[in-house]
Enzyme design. Structure first.
Site, PDB file in Angstrom:
ATOM      1  N   PRO A   9      77.349   9.425  22.932  1.00  0.00           N
ATOM      2  CA  PRO A   9      76.485   9.062  24.046  1.00  0.00           C
ATOM      3  C   PRO A   9      76.109  10.218  24.967  1.00  0.00           C
ATOM      4  CG  PRO A   9      78.686   8.110  24.293  1.00  0.00           C
ATOM      5  CD  PRO A   9      78.605   8.656  22.913  1.00  0.00           C
ATOM      6  N   ASN A  10      74.852  10.204  25.355  1.00  0.00           N
ATOM      7  CA  ASN A  10      74.285  11.139  26.351  1.00  0.00           C
ATOM      8  C   ASN A  10      74.054  12.556  25.836  1.00  0.00           C
ATOM      9  OD1 ASN A  10      74.290   9.167  28.523  1.00  0.00           O
ATOM     10  ND2 ASN A  10      76.516   9.356  28.455  1.00  0.00           N
ATOM     11  N   ARG A  17      70.914  16.751  31.580  1.00  0.00           N
ATOM     12  CA  ARG A  17      72.205  16.261  32.042  1.00  0.00           C
ATOM     13  C   ARG A  17      73.080  17.401  32.568  1.00  0.00           C
ATOM     14  NH1 ARG A  17      76.847  14.574  27.648  1.00  0.00           N
ATOM     15  NH2 ARG A  17      78.082  13.560  29.232  1.00  0.00           N
ATOM     16  N   TYR A  22      76.830  21.477  31.016  1.00  0.00           N
ATOM     17  CA  TYR A  22      76.432  21.426  29.597  1.00  0.00           C
ATOM     18  C   TYR A  22      75.378  22.466  29.216  1.00  0.00           C
ATOM     19  CZ  TYR A  22      79.100  17.128  29.744  1.00  0.00           C
ATOM     20  OH  TYR A  22      80.116  16.219  29.896  1.00  0.00           O
ATOM     21  N   ASN A  73      80.813  15.384  17.727  1.00  0.00           N
ATOM     22  CA  ASN A  73      81.044  15.413  19.168  1.00  0.00           C
ATOM     23  C   ASN A  73      80.951  13.959  19.638  1.00  0.00           C
ATOM     24  OD1 ASN A  73      81.108  15.601  21.904  1.00  0.00           O
ATOM     25  ND2 ASN A  73      79.537  17.198  22.081  1.00  0.00           N
ATOM     26  N   ALA A  76      81.741  10.933  25.350  1.00  0.00           N
ATOM     27  CA  ALA A  76      82.720  10.156  26.141  1.00  0.00           C
ATOM     28  C   ALA A  76      83.671   9.344  25.256  1.00  0.00           C
ATOM     29  CB  ALA A  76      81.986   9.244  27.113  1.00  0.00           C
ATOM     30  N   HIS A  79      87.437  10.281  24.409  1.00  0.00           N
ATOM     31  CA  HIS A  79      88.601   9.988  25.256  1.00  0.00           C
ATOM     32  C   HIS A  79      89.005   8.518  25.227  1.00  0.00           C
ATOM     33  CE1 HIS A  79      87.271  13.899  26.464  1.00  0.00           C
ATOM     34  NE2 HIS A  79      86.165  13.429  27.015  1.00  0.00           N
ATOM     35  N   ASP A  86      90.074   5.894  13.722  1.00  0.00           N
ATOM     36  CA  ASP A  86      90.438   5.121  12.525  1.00  0.00           C
ATOM     37  C   ASP A  86      89.397   5.277  11.414  1.00  0.00           C
ATOM     38  OD1 ASP A  86      92.787   4.247  13.630  1.00  0.00           O
ATOM     39  OD2 ASP A  86      92.074   2.239  14.116  1.00  0.00           O
ATOM     40  N   GLU A  97      85.822  18.789  15.375  1.00  0.00           N
ATOM     41  CA  GLU A  97      85.400  18.215  16.659  1.00  0.00           C
ATOM     42  C   GLU A  97      84.750  19.317  17.494  1.00  0.00           C
ATOM     43  OE1 GLU A  97      88.862  17.448  19.001  1.00  0.00           O
ATOM     44  OE2 GLU A  97      87.851  16.009  20.301  1.00  0.00           O
ATOM     45  N   HIS A  99      83.021  20.207  21.363  1.00  0.00           N
ATOM     46  CA  HIS A  99      82.669  19.870  22.748  1.00  0.00           C
ATOM     47  C   HIS A  99      81.891  21.029  23.334  1.00  0.00           C
ATOM     48  CE1 HIS A  99      84.909  16.247  22.619  1.00  0.00           C
ATOM     49  NE2 HIS A  99      85.925  16.918  22.103  1.00  0.00           N
ATOM     50  N   SER A 101      81.170  21.552  26.494  1.00  0.00           N
ATOM     51  CA  SER A 101      81.863  22.071  27.682  1.00  0.00           C
ATOM     52  C   SER A 101      83.317  22.382  27.335  1.00  0.00           C
ATOM     53  CB  SER A 101      81.811  21.026  28.802  1.00  0.00           C
ATOM     54  OG  SER A 101      82.578  19.880  28.442  1.00  0.00           O
ATOM     55  N   ARG A 106      88.543  20.534  32.668  1.00  0.00           N
ATOM     56  CA  ARG A 106      87.867  19.460  33.412  1.00  0.00           C
ATOM     57  C   ARG A 106      88.870  18.364  33.840  1.00  0.00           C
ATOM     58  NH1 ARG A 106      82.483  17.824  30.526  1.00  0.00           N
ATOM     59  NH2 ARG A 106      82.184  16.862  32.579  1.00  0.00           N
ATOM     60  N   ARG A 110      89.752  13.704  30.548  1.00  0.00           N
ATOM     61  CA  ARG A 110      89.119  14.354  29.379  1.00  0.00           C
ATOM     62  C   ARG A 110      90.137  15.107  28.522  1.00  0.00           C
ATOM     63  NH1 ARG A 110      83.548  13.705  30.557  1.00  0.00           N
ATOM     64  NH2 ARG A 110      83.246  13.698  32.800  1.00  0.00           N
TER      65      ARG A 110
END
Ligand code: DQA
Length: 144
Positions: A9-10, A17, A22, A73, A76, A79, A86, A97, A99, A101, A106, A110
């Site tokens: 998301p986002n 944003r 970011y 990625n 949100a 977390h 799963d 993975e 990220h 940022s 942070r 997070r």
């Protein structure tokens, strides 16, 4: 080699944003980087961004038997999502993975990553370049 790149998301709001966190690169710039990186590595890739947890779980499940690596990625959902963890475990495809940022510096919420409990590598705080690094990692991993 085929890599699935998943964004949560986002991530489609990149550039708009919170640029102090970011960066100023837009989502389209990220798509261009994926294209260039895949071409220079000589690999195939598919990209999906979704704001919905279930769509990301569906994409991971559908990757089974079709992809050699996943760059994810979860944004949100990193977390919160045991479902994404799963799904990654279910398909057992090597995953990295990413990220954008530096999540380590942070907020405390997070600091936990469910997807990271499966992924063999995590790249954080490298901006959109982290996706290129993740693709390179998966290619090199396959070559050795
Ligand atoms: C993020 C970090 C997450 O904590 C956040 O919720 C995001 C983006 C990153 O790329 O830095 O949406 O995954």
């Amino acid at each position: 080699m085929k890599i699935l790149v998943l964004n949560g998301p986002n991530i489609n709001m990149l550039g708009i944003r919170e640029p102090a966190i970011y960066g100023s690169n837009s989502y389209n710039k990220l798509l261009e980087l994926l294209e260039e990186t895949a071409a220079s590595l000589g690999i195939e890739y598919t990209h999906l961004q979704s704001n919905c947890e279930g769509a990301l779980v569906d994409a991971i499940q559908q990757a089974y038997g079709k992809y050699d690596g996943i760059v994810i990625n979860p944004a949100a959902y990193t977390h919160t999502s045991v479902a994404i963890l799963d799904a990654l475990k279910a398909v057992s495809i090597p995953a990295v993975e990413v990220h954008i940022s530096d999540v380590d510096s942070r907020e405390p919420f997070r600091q936990i990553s469910y997807a990271g409990m499966y992924c063999e590598k995590t790249i954080k705080g490298q901006g959109i370049n982290g996706y290129a690094m993740a693709m390179e990692y998966l290619v090199n991993r396959c070559a050795t």
